[in-house]
Design a protein around this motif. Structure first.
Motif, mmCIF file in Angstrom:
data_model
loop_
_atom_site.group_PDB
_atom_site.id
_atom_site.type_symbol
_atom_site.label_atom_id
_atom_site.label_comp_id
_atom_site.label_asym_id
_atom_site.label_seq_id
_atom_site.Cartn_x
_atom_site.Cartn_y
_atom_site.Cartn_z
ATOM 1 N N TYR A 194 0.854 -1.193 0.000
ATOM 2 C CA TYR A 194 0.000 0.000 0.000
ATOM 3 C C TYR A 194 0.883 1.233 0.000
ATOM 4 C CZ TYR A 194 -3.971 2.976 1.393
ATOM 5 O OH TYR A 194 -4.957 3.925 1.445
ATOM 6 N N ARG A 376 -14.354 3.349 -10.409
ATOM 7 C CA ARG A 376 -13.555 2.311 -9.764
ATOM 8 C C ARG A 376 -12.462 2.933 -8.898
ATOM 9 N NH1 ARG A 376 -14.731 -0.258 -14.681
ATOM 10 N NH2 ARG A 376 -12.925 0.695 -15.709
ATOM 11 N N GLY A 377 -11.898 4.052 -9.361
ATOM 12 C CA GLY A 377 -10.890 4.726 -8.564
ATOM 13 C C GLY A 377 -11.449 5.267 -7.268
ATOM 14 N N THR A 380 -11.931 2.438 -4.888
ATOM 15 C CA THR A 380 -10.657 2.043 -4.289
ATOM 16 C C THR A 380 -10.218 3.045 -3.239
ATOM 17 O OG1 THR A 380 -10.010 0.961 -6.356
ATOM 18 C CG2 THR A 380 -8.254 1.475 -4.799
ATOM 19 N N ASP A 383 -12.189 2.443 -0.303
ATOM 20 C CA ASP A 383 -12.255 1.043 0.101
ATOM 21 C C ASP A 383 -13.714 0.655 0.311
ATOM 22 O OD1 ASP A 383 -11.354 -1.475 0.748
ATOM 23 O OD2 ASP A 383 -10.955 -0.980 2.851
ATOM 24 N N ILE A 466 -4.298 6.524 -7.540
ATOM 25 C CA ILE A 466 -4.974 5.265 -7.860
ATOM 26 C C ILE A 466 -5.171 5.119 -9.366
ATOM 27 C CG2 ILE A 466 -7.170 4.036 -7.603
ATOM 28 C CD1 ILE A 466 -7.280 5.375 -4.755
#
Length: 549
Positions: A194, A376-377, A380, A383, A466
């Motif tokens: 990460y 989608r970013g 992410t 979370d 991201i």
């Protein structure tokens, strides 16, 4: 309230040659004597200032084998002194504390008998060696009416993702009364799991995910060897709380997303280890297994209620259509802490009710019109699970506990409470939002019962990281869509890293956001980005010209 003068800072530099003075005047810390670096290699810190007391912290290394997490080494006596001058000619309090491997050779002293609204210097001694000098300041007396309070606001500092240059820029200031850290002071992940755009800027120690007490101690120690973090700790008292990464990602009372029962032991054992290390290594009035949430007052100007939104919460819902979201008894704060929060918000003895709030309380609806990569970013970044329509939904923040949020915001509305400001971290981005008691009617009525101000991350990944795109490019469409879908949100920056400075006066609260040029460069510059102001009695947030240095 009483900023450090340049003359005093230069005097302190001459006396100590250590991090506080050097950072306050000219940037990176000067070299401390080698004996001090060996014995006090993790610096000094202070925290939780009261009118007559403040917590003082350090860690000693009495032998070469007494490394953090080792559990070995002799018990030692550590002396401490508090003075009203940096040369310690006027010592007002002194004492000693015993430490050893049972508490990882850390020292935490609640130094009392001090005067309100007073600047002090402190130091420790052990084995004939003197520590670096730290500067701290007590809070005003309860009846005092300070003209202003100025604080740094930070969160989400992943050592693997970048350098703590944000801390260096703050440590170079001479006007901070306190540093507020809203969580994710450190991260649990192994190297490579990460960090910045898949580049490990600085690998974590130990070289695996922290799970045991020794792991958590070593990771705390690694973070506190950073010279910029040491300099900011030595400059001013900190008021801190945890979010999830101090233990494990998306933690709740019975587990965490980043914990596997069996393979990583029980959650109860892991959480106890993380809390013990936190109690040992942080300058906070907290003992392992006790109560982290607490309230500090700064005269009649402001109170600061620091929340713990991990220890007592029910498990996160699985999505925005999870029936659990309709359960009125689900809790984020826990019953006792919720009452503590409501009582603080209703306190007539202070004007500004500030809340150290680890996760966002403002409702956020993410637009479905964004392209798939952006959605989608965002998922992410948060979370977060995705709704049936493909829109991310952050059930880890107050959005996932709507009944409890409605109770808090309804409390503000029904009691006519003014000047409530939630200071928030977690989301790796900057936000300024009004808090509607009823989001469905806000577009028509504009009714707001408070304000939320969210600081960006010190280093942790945000949307452009991201997506792998240049800052302030693809994220702009997402920010525009968020503001269009959420008229109560007045500002959002999904890309920048840095820090914020908050000024509180009787006339209003203003936050200035400063952003780093490049978090992966140890000498990165920091530039002012934007400012928003909350006029007293308004419940509104509005753009403001930069006012803070």
């Amino acid at each position: 309230m009483n900023p450090l003068s340049r003359r005093t800072a230069l005097q302190l530099a001459a006396v100590t040659g250590t991090g506080l003075a050097a950072a306050s005047v000219a940037g990176p810390a000067a070299a401390a004597p080698s004996s001090s670096r060996r014995m006090f290699g993790h610096g000094v810190a202070s925290g939780d200032p009261l009118p007559t007391a403040v917590v003082l912290w350090t860690r000693v290394t009495p032998t070469a084998a007494s490394t953090p997490g080792s559990g070995v080494g002799p018990a030692v006596t550590v002396g401490w002194e508090v003075a009203t001058d940096p040369r310690f000619r006027r010592i007002v309090r002194r004492g000693s504390a015993r430490t050893g491997p049972a508490r990882d050779h850390t020292v935490k002293v609640d130094a009392g008998g001090l005067s309100p609204a007073t600047t002090y210097w402190y130091r420790f001694t052990a084995g004939g060696t003197t520590s670096p000098v730290g500067r701290t300041r007590t809070a005003p007396a309860p009846s005092a009416r300070p003209a202003r309070l100025r604080m740094a606001v930070v969160s989400c500092a992943n050592l693997q993702a970048g350098w703590f240059t944000a801390y260096r820029h703050l440590a170079a200031r001479q006007d901070l009364d306190v540093v507020v850290h809203l969580g994710d002071y450190l991260y649990e992940y192994a190297p490579g799991e990460y960090q910045a755009r898949d580049v490990v800027v600085r690998p974590h120690d130990p070289a695996h995910e922290m799970v045991t007490l020794a792991d958590y101690r070593r990771r705390h120690a690694q973070y506190k060897t950073d010279p910029d973090l040491q300099a900011l700790h030595a400059l001013a008292p900190w008021v801190i709380t945890w979010d999830d990464h101090e233990s494990a990602n998306d933690a709740w009372s019975g587990g965490a997303e980043n914990h596997t029962e069996g393979a990583e032991g029980t959650w109860a054992a892991r959480r106890a280890a993380s809390q013990q290390a936190y109690a040992e290594w942080m300058p906070v009035r907290y003992t392992a297994g006790g109560r982290l949430y607490r309230r500090l007052r700064f005269g009649r100007l402001a109170s600061l209620s620091m929340l713990d939104l991990r220890t007592y919460r029910d498990r996160q819902a699985s999505s925005m259509v999870d029936p659990a979201l309709d359960d009125p008894d689900r809790t984020l704060a826990g019953p006792e802490q919720l009452e503590f929060l409501l009582d603080g918000l209703a306190d007539p003895a202070v004007q500004w009710k500030l809340v150290g709030n680890p996760v966002m309380i403002a409702p956020v609806r993410f637009p479905s019109t964004l392209d798939g990569d952006a959605l989608r970013g965002i998922a992410t970044l948060l979370d977060a699970p995705v709704s049936p329509s493909g829109v991310p939904y952050n059930v880890d923040q107050w959005d996932g506990y709507p009944a409890e949020r409605a109770r808090v915001l309804g409390h503000l509305r029904d009691r006519g409470i003014t000047d409530a400001v939630f200071l928030t971290g977690d989301i790796h981005s900057g936000w300024a939002a009004e808090l509607p008691a009823d989001a469905s009617t806000y577009p028509a009525t504009g009714d707001s019962v408070g304000v939320e101000l969210v600081c960006s991350s010190v280093t942790s990944d945000n949307l452009d990281d991201i997506l792998g795109t240049p800052p302030r490019t693809t994220s702009l469409a997402a920010e525009t869509g968020i503001r269009a879908n959420n008229p109560h949100i007045k500002y959002v920056d999904l890309d920048s890293h840095g820090f914020s400075v908050l000024e509180v006066t009787p006339a209003g609260v203003q936050m200035d956001w400063f952003v780093l040029v490049d978090r992966t460069h140890p000498d990165s510059g920091a530039v002012w980005s934007t400012s928003f102001r909350v006029p007293a009695g308004s419940g509104r947030v509005e753009p403001a010209p930069r006012r803070l240095a």
